[in-house]
Design a protein around this motif. Structure first.
Motif, PDB file in Angstrom:
ATOM      1  N   ARG A 593       0.833  -1.206   0.000  1.00  0.00           N
ATOM      2  CA  ARG A 593       0.000   0.000   0.000  1.00  0.00           C
ATOM      3  C   ARG A 593       0.868   1.257   0.000  1.00  0.00           C
ATOM      4  N   GLN A 594       1.931   1.182   0.790  1.00  0.00           N
ATOM      5  CA  GLN A 594       2.796   2.358   0.891  1.00  0.00           C
ATOM      6  C   GLN A 594       3.480   2.607  -0.460  1.00  0.00           C
ATOM      7  N   GLU A 595       3.939   1.509  -1.044  1.00  0.00           N
ATOM      8  CA  GLU A 595       4.647   1.607  -2.311  1.00  0.00           C
ATOM      9  C   GLU A 595       3.766   2.220  -3.408  1.00  0.00           C
ATOM     10  N   PHE A 596       2.489   1.803  -3.427  1.00  0.00           N
ATOM     11  CA  PHE A 596       1.597   2.296  -4.483  1.00  0.00           C
ATOM     12  C   PHE A 596       0.791   3.528  -4.045  1.00  0.00           C
ATOM     13  N   MET A 597       1.160   4.130  -2.930  1.00  0.00           N
ATOM     14  CA  MET A 597       0.486   5.334  -2.423  1.00  0.00           C
ATOM     15  C   MET A 597      -1.035   5.145  -2.336  1.00  0.00           C
ATOM     16  N   LEU A 598      -1.423   4.159  -1.550  1.00  0.00           N
ATOM     17  CA  LEU A 598      -2.835   3.842  -1.360  1.00  0.00           C
ATOM     18  C   LEU A 598      -3.168   3.930   0.126  1.00  0.00           C
ATOM     19  N   PRO A 599      -4.453   3.941   0.499  1.00  0.00           N
ATOM     20  CA  PRO A 599      -4.801   3.948   1.920  1.00  0.00           C
ATOM     21  C   PRO A 599      -4.157   2.758   2.627  1.00  0.00           C
ATOM     22  N   PRO A 600      -3.780   2.867   3.873  1.00  0.00           N
ATOM     23  CA  PRO A 600      -3.976   3.984   4.801  1.00  0.00           C
ATOM     24  C   PRO A 600      -2.938   5.100   4.676  1.00  0.00           C
ATOM     25  N   TYR A 601      -2.120   5.073   3.657  1.00  0.00           N
ATOM     26  CA  TYR A 601      -1.113   6.133   3.522  1.00  0.00           C
ATOM     27  C   TYR A 601      -1.650   7.335   2.768  1.00  0.00           C
ATOM     28  N   GLN A 602      -2.822   7.196   2.193  1.00  0.00           N
ATOM     29  CA  GLN A 602      -3.468   8.274   1.466  1.00  0.00           C
ATOM     30  C   GLN A 602      -4.929   8.316   1.878  1.00  0.00           C
ATOM     31  N   TYR A 603      -5.506   9.497   1.826  1.00  0.00           N
ATOM     32  CA  TYR A 603      -6.947   9.625   2.055  1.00  0.00           C
ATOM     33  C   TYR A 603      -7.630   9.692   0.703  1.00  0.00           C
ATOM     34  N   MET A 604      -8.718   8.953   0.567  1.00  0.00           N
ATOM     35  CA  MET A 604      -9.368   8.914  -0.741  1.00  0.00           C
ATOM     36  C   MET A 604     -10.812   9.384  -0.654  1.00  0.00           C
ATOM     37  N   ALA A 605     -11.357   9.686  -1.789  1.00  0.00           N
ATOM     38  CA  ALA A 605     -12.793   9.971  -1.913  1.00  0.00           C
ATOM     39  C   ALA A 605     -13.192   9.708  -3.351  1.00  0.00           C
ATOM     40  N   CYS A 606     -14.454   9.389  -3.568  1.00  0.00           N
ATOM     41  CA  CYS A 606     -14.941   9.150  -4.929  1.00  0.00           C
ATOM     42  C   CYS A 606     -16.201   9.961  -5.151  1.00  0.00           C
ATOM     43  N   ILE A 607     -16.380  10.334  -6.388  1.00  0.00           N
ATOM     44  CA  ILE A 607     -17.627  10.996  -6.783  1.00  0.00           C
ATOM     45  C   ILE A 607     -18.204  10.205  -7.952  1.00  0.00           C
ATOM     46  N   PHE A 608     -19.483   9.949  -7.907  1.00  0.00           N
ATOM     47  CA  PHE A 608     -20.130   9.188  -8.985  1.00  0.00           C
ATOM     48  C   PHE A 608     -21.171  10.064  -9.662  1.00  0.00           C
ATOM     49  N   ILE A 609     -21.162  10.028 -10.983  1.00  0.00           N
ATOM     50  CA  ILE A 609     -22.163  10.773 -11.744  1.00  0.00           C
ATOM     51  C   ILE A 609     -22.962   9.742 -12.535  1.00  0.00           C
ATOM     52  N   HIS A 610     -24.263   9.707 -12.275  1.00  0.00           N
ATOM     53  CA  HIS A 610     -25.149   8.725 -12.875  1.00  0.00           C
ATOM     54  C   HIS A 610     -26.118   9.442 -13.779  1.00  0.00           C
ATOM     55  N   GLY A 611     -26.393   8.918 -14.949  1.00  0.00           N
ATOM     56  CA  GLY A 611     -27.402   9.591 -15.758  1.00  0.00           C
ATOM     57  C   GLY A 611     -27.525   8.977 -17.134  1.00  0.00           C
ATOM     58  N   PRO A 612     -28.421   9.544 -17.963  1.00  0.00           N
ATOM     59  CA  PRO A 612     -28.624   9.007 -19.306  1.00  0.00           C
ATOM     60  C   PRO A 612     -27.372   9.181 -20.158  1.00  0.00           C
ATOM     61  N   GLU A 613     -27.071   8.173 -20.939  1.00  0.00           N
ATOM     62  CA  GLU A 613     -25.828   8.135 -21.701  1.00  0.00           C
ATOM     63  C   GLU A 613     -25.650   9.371 -22.583  1.00  0.00           C
ATOM     64  N   ALA A 614     -26.703   9.713 -23.318  1.00  0.00           N
ATOM     65  CA  ALA A 614     -26.577  10.799 -24.294  1.00  0.00           C
ATOM     66  C   ALA A 614     -26.184  12.112 -23.626  1.00  0.00           C
ATOM     67  N   LYS A 615     -26.726  12.339 -22.432  1.00  0.00           N
ATOM     68  CA  LYS A 615     -26.500  13.622 -21.772  1.00  0.00           C
ATOM     69  C   LYS A 615     -25.135  13.705 -21.091  1.00  0.00           C
ATOM     70  N   LEU A 616     -24.533  12.568 -20.832  1.00  0.00           N
ATOM     71  CA  LEU A 616     -23.279  12.601 -20.073  1.00  0.00           C
ATOM     72  C   LEU A 616     -22.044  12.345 -20.934  1.00  0.00           C
ATOM     73  N   LYS A 617     -22.260  12.251 -22.240  1.00  0.00           N
ATOM     74  CA  LYS A 617     -21.143  11.940 -23.137  1.00  0.00           C
ATOM     75  C   LYS A 617     -19.975  12.902 -22.947  1.00  0.00           C
ATOM     76  N   TYR A 618     -20.310  14.159 -22.658  1.00  0.00           N
ATOM     77  CA  TYR A 618     -19.262  15.178 -22.564  1.00  0.00           C
ATOM     78  C   TYR A 618     -18.237  14.859 -21.462  1.00  0.00           C
ATOM     79  N   LEU A 619     -18.646  14.026 -20.489  1.00  0.00           N
ATOM     80  CA  LEU A 619     -17.720  13.700 -19.397  1.00  0.00           C
ATOM     81  C   LEU A 619     -16.503  12.925 -19.898  1.00  0.00           C
ATOM     82  N   ASN A 620     -16.671  12.243 -21.037  1.00  0.00           N
ATOM     83  CA  ASN A 620     -15.550  11.516 -21.624  1.00  0.00           C
ATOM     84  C   ASN A 620     -14.350  12.415 -21.889  1.00  0.00           C
ATOM     85  N   HIS A 621     -14.629  13.677 -22.237  1.00  0.00           N
ATOM     86  CA  HIS A 621     -13.545  14.585 -22.631  1.00  0.00           C
ATOM     87  C   HIS A 621     -13.241  15.598 -21.549  1.00  0.00           C
TER      88      HIS A 621
END
Ligand SMILES: Nc1ncnc2c1ncn2[C@@H]1O[C@H](COP(=O)(O)OP(=O)(O)OP(=O)(O)O)[C@@H](O)[C@H]1O
Ligand SMILES: [Zn+2]
Length: 692
Positions: A593-621
């Motif tokens: 974990r330490q070598e790859f800089m992962l918890p518990p040596y790092q604090y993490m958080a995630c954000i998820f965006i859910h929605g219709p495919e057509a409307k979220l395409k822009y997130l790709n770029h």
């Protein structure tokens, strides 16, 4: 005076009302307020002398419901801190903390009573109590019972108004602790309050240490909360506490009918229950005189709640204990890397139990299996002998269903879930199920892609193993323990009943692993451990180690030594090498974990965006701006779950600095939300360790 009121509404924020009382401090009380054309019940969470809103439009509270605060100030403080840490609205947390009936305007609102059995009640009184559904309001009580009977029950304390009182504790003799257990007990008593890690191998008697600590807390008129990761573990601990301490603990979990849950919640809240046993939501109950929190099997992922908002009940327990200035015991044979790291950094007290109580450590053998074998030939006579000796045998298979993969050998087609693209699992019913999004699909036999061949089935799930066991040992009962076969509460009860059952072959999934103390179980076979050795989840090895250690730990918990056979095709894997040496195992895992800089040596958080495919395409770029001290990955596509037309994107944040991580998380949420279409949702998880 203006009141901030937590109330069910679309904005998920607290609403402002004008107080109807000039002087009384209403924080923590339930009130009835006008809401559109109706009335609703809310809980007052704050007051302010002025408001920036248009004062003329602010409505007045209609009525106070409680005679004393339902939620204590300290508890509101805890919920507020929790909402700040997890960036969840206080409104949402308060609503989750209260049983739904207490906010239900259909439920008449006057003094609430709950029933209680105690010695000296007459047969008629017991009958009346049993017939009542408690908690019950005073109005309802008049409708159900004769007034004289209601009067008597209230007078003698068989129907308790929700006010709280100190119930005396009966003193019971507990089994004597071993020297090792005693020194852990003494150290915790001396060092309390604060977080304690009790790292005790399976069967070392952690539960006995908890019970002694509880007894001490009860002597000080405190209440205790024992948290278990799964509902299946409540019957066992309930029975043990009830027997050892001669009292009636209450359980709080989501499988209880609402009235029952409210009744238990009230007992916990008002000090009428000495010991409260519960899953993660129990932590949100405002227990009156809480003096000790125990988080059993602290490493379990089941302490992480994902919906409707994310929080870790284990971490929240540490926060609660800090606010109340009480000890919190994190117990496990396989602590999470985060907890162990905290203990190594002296942020938690560390206590170890290295020996089993009155039993030796089970031995472990690795067994090589051929590719198409489910149970190695050399293990078959061993199982036969164990059953002949009237002992149980466990066949552990981490997977549900019948066969795990359906593939065409001609064109390579593989049956996958149309919604989330995970492999479909064939069940004995013939239907195919997606275990990721819980969808079910009709079975197919011929390859729909090339129509040249029948689909072949690969990999066994628990249903297939039962079939094999029944064919090999037809004279012995088999018991399948997985979420398809029974609910978690039943699983707990069924496993309890094995102590007196004839020699049984227990086949099951993770429901079997943690905490169960089954007599006459000495032989355990891990049917396959290989599925997680090469998992894309960076926690795969940690989880597999915990899972295997817990499974191994179910065997030989009495006089006869236990033996575990692990079937694998990768016996040289470092995980197996360290399996019996917990310190080197943790060094190995932490180092990676330490070598790859992962918890518990790092604090993490995630954000998820859910929605219709057509409307979220822009997130790709999309490129998110960088923030100081933080690394940001994403948005990247992520499996979407149930809705076919929906897609999901994920943003990951990691940082060595917890504050920077939190600020960055909020800033990204702020940057993303105005750009999103109305049909999209944005959710987040602080300290989330979901695999990329
Ligand atoms: N001091 C003691 N006196 C009598 N019995 C004990 C004592 N300590 C442990 N035991 C018994 O040993 C068995 C294992 O103990 P316990 O279930 O508390 O272990 P544990 O550490 O919680 O294990 P796991 O991590 O596997 O859940 C139980 O049946 C328990 O009652
Ligand atoms: Zn699916």
């Amino acid at each position: 005076m203006y009141l901030q009121i937590a109330i069910k509404n679309f904005s998920q924020q607290t609403l402002t009302y004008r107080s109807h009382m000039a002087t009384q401090n209403l924080i923590g009380y339930r009130v009835i307020v006008p809401f559109g054309k109706t009335e609703k019940i809310g809980l007052v969470v704050g007051t302010e002398p002025n408001t920036s809103l248009d004062a003329d439009k602010i409505k007045r509270v209609l009525k106070t419901l409680d005679q004393s605060p339902l939620v204590l100030l300290e508890h509101l403080q805890f919920l507020t801190r929790l909402s700040q840490y997890y960036k969840v609205s206080l409104n949402q947390l308060v609503l989750a903390a209260l049983p739904s009936t207490l906010l239900d305007p259909e439920y008449p609102c006057d003094q609430i009573y709950y029933g209680r059995h105690h010695p000296g009640q007459t047969a008629a009184q017991i009958k009346a109590l049993n017939a009542l559904e408690t908690p019950i309001t005073f109005t309802d009580l008049q409708l159900v019972l004769r007034p004289s009977m209601a009067q008597t029950l209230i007078q003698q304390g068989s129907l308790m108004p929700c006010k709280g009182e100190k119930k005396p504790v009966t003193h019971t003799e507990l089994p004597t602790l071993t020297d090792a257990q005693k020194s852990v007990f003494d150290a915790i008593q001396q060092q309390a309050p604060g977080p304690h890690l009790l790292w005790g191998i399976t069967g070392s008697g952690k539960t006995e240490v908890y019970i002694h600590l509880i007894q001490e807390a009860l002597k000080r008129h405190k209440q205790c909360l024992i948290m278990v990761p799964e509902i299946a573990l409540t019957p066992q601990i309930h029975q043990k506490i009830a027997q050892r301490l001669a009292l009636d603990p209450v359980s709080l979990h989501s499988l209880q009918p609402p009235r029952k849950r409210t009744s238990y919640w009230m007992k916990a809240r008002h000090g009428d229950a000495h010991v409260v046993i519960g899953t993660r939501s129990a932590l949100l109950c405002p227990i009156d005189r809480l003096g000790l929190i125990i988080v059993d099997e602290e490493h379990s992922d089941a302490y992480r709640q994902e919906t409707p908002f994310f929080f870790s009940a284990r971490d929240a327990a540490i926060l609660k204990a800090a606010i109340l200035n009480i000890p919190v015991i994190l117990g496990s044979a396989t602590p999470s890397l985060e907890t162990l790291h905290n203990a190594q950094q002296n942020r938690y007290h560390l206590h170890e139990l290295l020996c089993r109580y009155n039993a030796s450590k089970p031995s472990i053998s690795l067994v090589t299996v051929e590719k198409d074998q489910y149970i190695a030939n050399r293990l078959i006579p061993i199982v036969t002998q164990a059953l002949a000796n009237d002992t149980h045998v466990m066949l552990y298979i981490g997977k549900r269903g019948y066969s795990r993969l359906l593939r065409c050998h001609h064109c390579g087609y593989q049956a996958c879930c149309p919604a989330c693209e995970r492999p479909l699992i064939k069940h004995q019913t013939g239907r195919m199920h997606c275990h990721n999004c819980d969808s079910s699909h009709p079975s197919i036999t011929d390859c729909p892609s090339c129509q040249q061949a029948e689909l072949s089935q690969y990999g066994a799930g628990s249903q297939k193993i039962v079939e094999i066991a029944e064919a090999l040992w037809p004279n012995h009962p088999t018991l399948r323990v997985d979420t398809d076969a029974m609910n978690k509460l039943d699983a707990g009860n069924v496993l309890q009943s094995l102590n007196t059952a004839p020699a049984t072959i227990i086949v099951g999934t993770q429901m079997l692993t943690k905490g169960h103390d089954i007599e006459r179980l000495n032989t355990v076979i891990v049917v396959s451990a290989d599925h997680m050795l090469f998992s894309p989840d960076f926690r795969g090895e940690e989880k597999l180690y915990a899972e295997l250690t817990q499974v191994i730990g179910r065997s030989g918990r009495r006089q006869t030594p236990g033996v575990t056979y692990i079937q694998t095709q990768h016996s040289k894997h470092p995980l197996f090498e360290h399996l019996n040496h917990r310190k080197t195992m943790y060094d190995y895992l932490l180092h990676k974990r330490q070598e790859f800089m992962l918890p518990p040596y790092q604090y993490m958080a995630c954000i998820f965006i859910h929605g219709p495919e057509a409307k979220l395409k822009y997130l790709n770029h999309m490129r998110l701006s960088q923030y100081d001290l933080c690394q940001i990955i994403g948005p990247v596509p992520y499996p979407a779950g149930k809705k076919k037309t929906h897609v999901c994107y994920k943003v990951m944040i990691s940082s060595e600095c917890r504050t920077a991580r939190g600020q960055c998380y909020l800033q990204i949420l702020k940057a993303l939300s105005p750009q999103l279409p109305k049909t999209a949702t944005l959710t987040g998880q602080i300290d989330s360790h979901l695999s990329p």
